[in-house]
Scaffold this motif. Structure first.
Motif, PDB file in Angstrom:
ATOM      1  N   GLY A  37     -23.875   6.558 -20.154  1.00  0.00           N
ATOM      2  CA  GLY A  37     -23.875   7.521 -19.129  1.00  0.00           C
ATOM      3  C   GLY A  37     -23.260   7.202 -17.747  1.00  0.00           C
ATOM      4  O   GLY A  37     -22.293   6.219 -17.767  1.00  0.00           O
ATOM      5  N   LEU A  38     -23.645   7.894 -16.908  1.00  0.00           N
ATOM      6  CA  LEU A  38     -22.780   7.857 -15.631  1.00  0.00           C
ATOM      7  C   LEU A  38     -23.610   6.796 -14.803  1.00  0.00           C
ATOM      8  O   LEU A  38     -24.631   6.812 -14.163  1.00  0.00           O
ATOM      9  CB  LEU A  38     -22.698   9.159 -14.818  1.00  0.00           C
ATOM     10  CG  LEU A  38     -22.219   9.330 -13.540  1.00  0.00           C
ATOM     11  CD1 LEU A  38     -20.363   8.961 -13.502  1.00  0.00           C
ATOM     12  CD2 LEU A  38     -22.047  10.685 -12.991  1.00  0.00           C
ATOM     13  N   ASN A  39     -22.670   5.647 -14.579  1.00  0.00           N
ATOM     14  CA  ASN A  39     -23.061   4.741 -13.461  1.00  0.00           C
ATOM     15  C   ASN A  39     -22.324   4.947 -12.120  1.00  0.00           C
ATOM     16  O   ASN A  39     -21.212   4.850 -12.051  1.00  0.00           O
ATOM     17  CB  ASN A  39     -22.761   3.311 -14.226  1.00  0.00           C
ATOM     18  CG  ASN A  39     -23.496   3.078 -15.655  1.00  0.00           C
ATOM     19  OD1 ASN A  39     -24.402   2.174 -15.455  1.00  0.00           O
ATOM     20  ND2 ASN A  39     -22.903   3.616 -16.701  1.00  0.00           N
ATOM     21  N   VAL A  40     -23.149   4.974 -11.070  1.00  0.00           N
ATOM     22  CA  VAL A  40     -22.711   5.286  -9.721  1.00  0.00           C
ATOM     23  C   VAL A  40     -22.972   3.822  -9.036  1.00  0.00           C
ATOM     24  O   VAL A  40     -23.930   3.245  -8.778  1.00  0.00           O
ATOM     25  CB  VAL A  40     -23.556   6.432  -9.169  1.00  0.00           C
ATOM     26  CG1 VAL A  40     -22.986   6.506  -7.668  1.00  0.00           C
ATOM     27  CG2 VAL A  40     -23.214   7.605 -10.044  1.00  0.00           C
ATOM     28  N   GLN A  54     -22.680  14.456  -3.458  1.00  0.00           N
ATOM     29  CA  GLN A  54     -22.722  15.091  -4.658  1.00  0.00           C
ATOM     30  C   GLN A  54     -22.552  14.721  -6.114  1.00  0.00           C
ATOM     31  O   GLN A  54     -23.058  14.784  -6.988  1.00  0.00           O
ATOM     32  CB  GLN A  54     -21.776  16.469  -4.392  1.00  0.00           C
ATOM     33  CG  GLN A  54     -22.318  17.532  -3.308  1.00  0.00           C
ATOM     34  CD  GLN A  54     -21.755  16.921  -1.881  1.00  0.00           C
ATOM     35  OE1 GLN A  54     -21.161  15.977  -1.778  1.00  0.00           O
ATOM     36  NE2 GLN A  54     -21.752  17.944  -0.953  1.00  0.00           N
ATOM     37  N   VAL A  55     -21.731  13.463  -5.835  1.00  0.00           N
ATOM     38  CA  VAL A  55     -21.375  12.916  -7.010  1.00  0.00           C
ATOM     39  C   VAL A  55     -22.315  11.828  -7.457  1.00  0.00           C
ATOM     40  O   VAL A  55     -22.777  11.618  -8.384  1.00  0.00           O
ATOM     41  CB  VAL A  55     -19.852  11.935  -6.828  1.00  0.00           C
ATOM     42  CG1 VAL A  55     -19.702  11.238  -8.173  1.00  0.00           C
ATOM     43  CG2 VAL A  55     -18.713  13.110  -6.704  1.00  0.00           C
ATOM     44  N   ARG A  72     -18.409  17.067 -13.737  1.00  0.00           N
ATOM     45  CA  ARG A  72     -17.402  16.928 -14.613  1.00  0.00           C
ATOM     46  C   ARG A  72     -17.575  15.399 -14.968  1.00  0.00           C
ATOM     47  O   ARG A  72     -17.515  15.124 -16.144  1.00  0.00           O
ATOM     48  CB  ARG A  72     -15.896  17.272 -13.937  1.00  0.00           C
ATOM     49  CG  ARG A  72     -15.731  18.693 -13.889  1.00  0.00           C
ATOM     50  CD  ARG A  72     -15.878  19.366 -15.223  1.00  0.00           C
ATOM     51  NE  ARG A  72     -15.654  20.785 -15.107  1.00  0.00           N
ATOM     52  CZ  ARG A  72     -16.415  21.840 -14.574  1.00  0.00           C
ATOM     53  NH1 ARG A  72     -17.720  21.505 -14.257  1.00  0.00           N
ATOM     54  NH2 ARG A  72     -16.064  22.962 -14.763  1.00  0.00           N
ATOM     55  N   LEU A  73     -17.923  14.451 -13.919  1.00  0.00           N
ATOM     56  CA  LEU A  73     -17.987  13.105 -14.401  1.00  0.00           C
ATOM     57  C   LEU A  73     -19.086  12.971 -15.427  1.00  0.00           C
ATOM     58  O   LEU A  73     -19.436  12.034 -16.295  1.00  0.00           O
ATOM     59  CB  LEU A  73     -18.271  12.350 -12.988  1.00  0.00           C
ATOM     60  CG  LEU A  73     -17.033  11.979 -12.190  1.00  0.00           C
ATOM     61  CD1 LEU A  73     -17.192  11.547 -10.765  1.00  0.00           C
ATOM     62  CD2 LEU A  73     -16.026  11.296 -12.811  1.00  0.00           C
ATOM     63  N   ALA A  74     -20.441  13.849 -15.048  1.00  0.00           N
ATOM     64  CA  ALA A  74     -21.560  13.507 -15.776  1.00  0.00           C
ATOM     65  C   ALA A  74     -21.240  14.029 -17.273  1.00  0.00           C
ATOM     66  O   ALA A  74     -21.786  13.412 -18.206  1.00  0.00           O
ATOM     67  CB  ALA A  74     -22.725  14.163 -15.268  1.00  0.00           C
TER      68      ALA A  74
END
Length: 549
Positions: free
Chosen positions: A23-26, A490-491, A472-474
């Motif tokens: 998944g998305l790692n921030v 937001q990201v 879009r990244l998600a």
């Protein structure tokens, strides 16, 4: 998929252990906190060329270990197989940098080169950012990206096969023409030499036989007299006659000698047989020494002719026959050469026609795929607040090659009527980030097990645009793994997993730390990104709203 990253004594990191997830790692944090160091460390273990000095001050060496999961069909397995390295479901890369600059790498506990690491990295990780010259901004890779988007592998494979056929046909024709030209330069010599060799017709072993016969004839007169004397001594007037008389005399009185002559008689009988064989051998020798007086002259003439021809052509006398065969083969090739050249030229023309047809079909397919890609990217640009921008995939003619005859370049025009140009030449920082993201969203279906890393790709955007970037990244991360370094709340709010990077001073030593954030901690971090150092209730509420949206 990147599972873990272990960093020891790299720049301002003493020791960090990070466990990444699908998944998305921030990763967030203040500017200068060390987010780029994490990417530098990952790049180091992947063999990328980066900073020269990586070892933390005071340490003997720095070390980075990265752990990846490899599905059964992951392309990294082919790299491992080609490099003779262990192929397992878990891939562990380890690289050490000593304080004096020496670098050593291991793959699954097996030593390897930096080049192998770089080949592996191409199948494991893809980095995107404003200064990325390895990925979407590199025009050299645009054709491959378009081919992957258009699912053109089969057609490209046929084009490569046709190209190899052209190359092989061309080489065969060149070799044949060169060989024919070489033979033509010696045609007069070949015809004369073959005629001369055919007239003499030397046989293998003939030189030795003629030489032996010649020496025998030369010695014949000198040895014939002694051989005749020996023949006379052995014959009826000599030993054979005397032995015969002795045998008759003994046999006549044997019955009166009470058996005492039996053994001498037997021995004498045997001697008579041996004398007879000796006499016959001597007679045969005398017959062999009898020859025509002209035979010696003829033998010498042929022997000298063979040896002279051997010297002329620089071969041994016994090799003249095989040499003649080779010259006849060259003459046959010369006589057949024009027909062979014509056939090879026909084969080359056929191979070229097949390549032209396949390459034309590949060009047409690329144009169709380019049109679909342009429409897809344009559709993605609208939510990113770039609805007036124009993305275009330009296909131009190039020199023929195994992948066809096309150059492919991604170009953009940021405003209607503005000239189009390469992505990294035309777009500003924020625009470039959004172009890259839109393009990547459209191309993501072509990836196979890649971990995508976006380094501050949201720089220069905010508000609704930043929210669109985060969404879009998600979306990209939905089918795999995305790591994003960001300053945008937001990201960050779209992340499935969140780490905060901080810089601290411990005992007068500056160190960078990375902390995984729980849900409440994420709220505080995103609130900090919204409001600054002082986190207010309003900022927390805004952070929760972002995360909920």
């Amino acid at each position: 998929m990147l599972r873990a990253l272990d960093i020891r004594d790299i720049l301002i990191i003493d020791h960090l252990e990070l466990a990444f997830q699908p998944g998305l790692n921030v990763l967030t944090g203040e500017t200068g906190a060390g987010k780029s160091i994490l990417l530098d460390s990952l790049g180091f273990v992947l063999g990328w060329r980066g900073r020269a000095e990586l070892v933390r001050q005071g340490a003997d060496q720095g070390e980075v270990v990265a752990e990846f999961d490899l599905p059964k069909d992951h392309p990294a397995r082919a790299v491992l197989l080609d490099a003779g390295l262990p192929e397992e479901d878990q891939l562990i890369l380890r690289r050490v940098n000593t304080s004096d600059g020496r670098k050593t790498a291991w793959v699954n506990d097996r030593r390897c080169s930096g080049e192998v690491l770089r080949r592996l990295s191409d199948t494991l990780v893809e980095l995107h950012g404003q200064h990325d010259d390895r990925g979407l901004l590199d025009p050299k890779g645009h054709r491959a990206l378009l081919d992957a988007f258009g699912a053109l592998n089969d057609l490209k494979s046929r084009t490569r096969t046709a190209w190899r056929a052209v190359a092989e046909a061309g080489k065969a024709l060149s070799r044949a023409e060169a060989a024919l030209q070489e033979v033509r330069t010696e045609e007069e010599f070949l015809r004369h030499a073959v005629t001369e060799l055919d007239a003499l017709d030397p046989q293998p072993g003939e030189d030795d036989a003629l030489d032996a016969r010649r020496r025998l004839m030369q010695q014949a007169e000198r040895i014939r007299e002694d051989i005749l004397r020996a023949q006379a001594a052995l014959g009826f007037e000599g030993a054979e006659g005397a032995a015969g008389d002795a045998l008759r005399w003994l046999e006549g009185v044997a019955d009166r000698a009470e058996g005492q002559l039996d053994e001498p008689i037997a021995a004498l009988s045997r001697a008579m047989v041996e004398l007879d064989e000796a006499t016959q051998g001597v007679t045969r020798c005398l017959d062999g020494l009898t020859f025509n007086p002209l035979e010696l002259e003829e033998t010498e003439e042929r022997l000298f002719a063979i040896r002279a021809l051997a010297r002329k052509h620089g071969v041994a006398p016994d090799d003249l026959a095989s040499f003649a065969t080779e010259l006849r083969r060259k003459l046959a090739a010369l006589d057949q050469g024009d027909a062979d050249i014509a056939a090879l030229r026909t084969a080359l023309a056929q191979a070229q026609a097949e390549y032209d047809a396949t390459a034309d079909a590949l060009t047409d397919a690329r144009k169709e795929a380019a049109d679909r890609l342009d429409h897809a990217v344009t559709a993605e640009l609208a939510p990113l607040k770039m609805e007036r921008a124009v993305f275009s995939t330009e296909i131009t003619r190039s020199d023929p090659g195994p992948d066809g005859r096309d150059n492919v370049t991604f170009t953009v025009a940021t405003n209607p009527g503005a000239p189009a140009g390469p992505l990294n030449k035309i777009a500003s920082g924020g625009e470039l980030s959004r172009f890259l993201l839109a393009l990547k969203v459209c191309l993501t279906g072509t990836d196979s097990g890649l971990t995508m890393i976006f380094d501050e790709i949201d720089r220069g955007v905010g508000g609704a645009t930043a929210d669109a970037v985060g969404r879009r990244l998600a979306q990209l991360a939905g089918g795999g793994q995305v790591l994003v370094v960001t300053h945008s709340p937001q990201v960050a709010a779209r992340g499935a997993h969140h780490w905060r990077v901080e810089k601290k001073v411990v005992h007068d030593i500056t160190l960078s730390t990375v902390t995984p954030l729980s849900q409440p901690d994420r709220v505080d971090e995103i609130a900090r990104m919204l409001s600054g150092d002082r986190i207010t209730a309003e900022a927390r509420a805004a952070a929760e709203a972002l995360m909920a949206g």
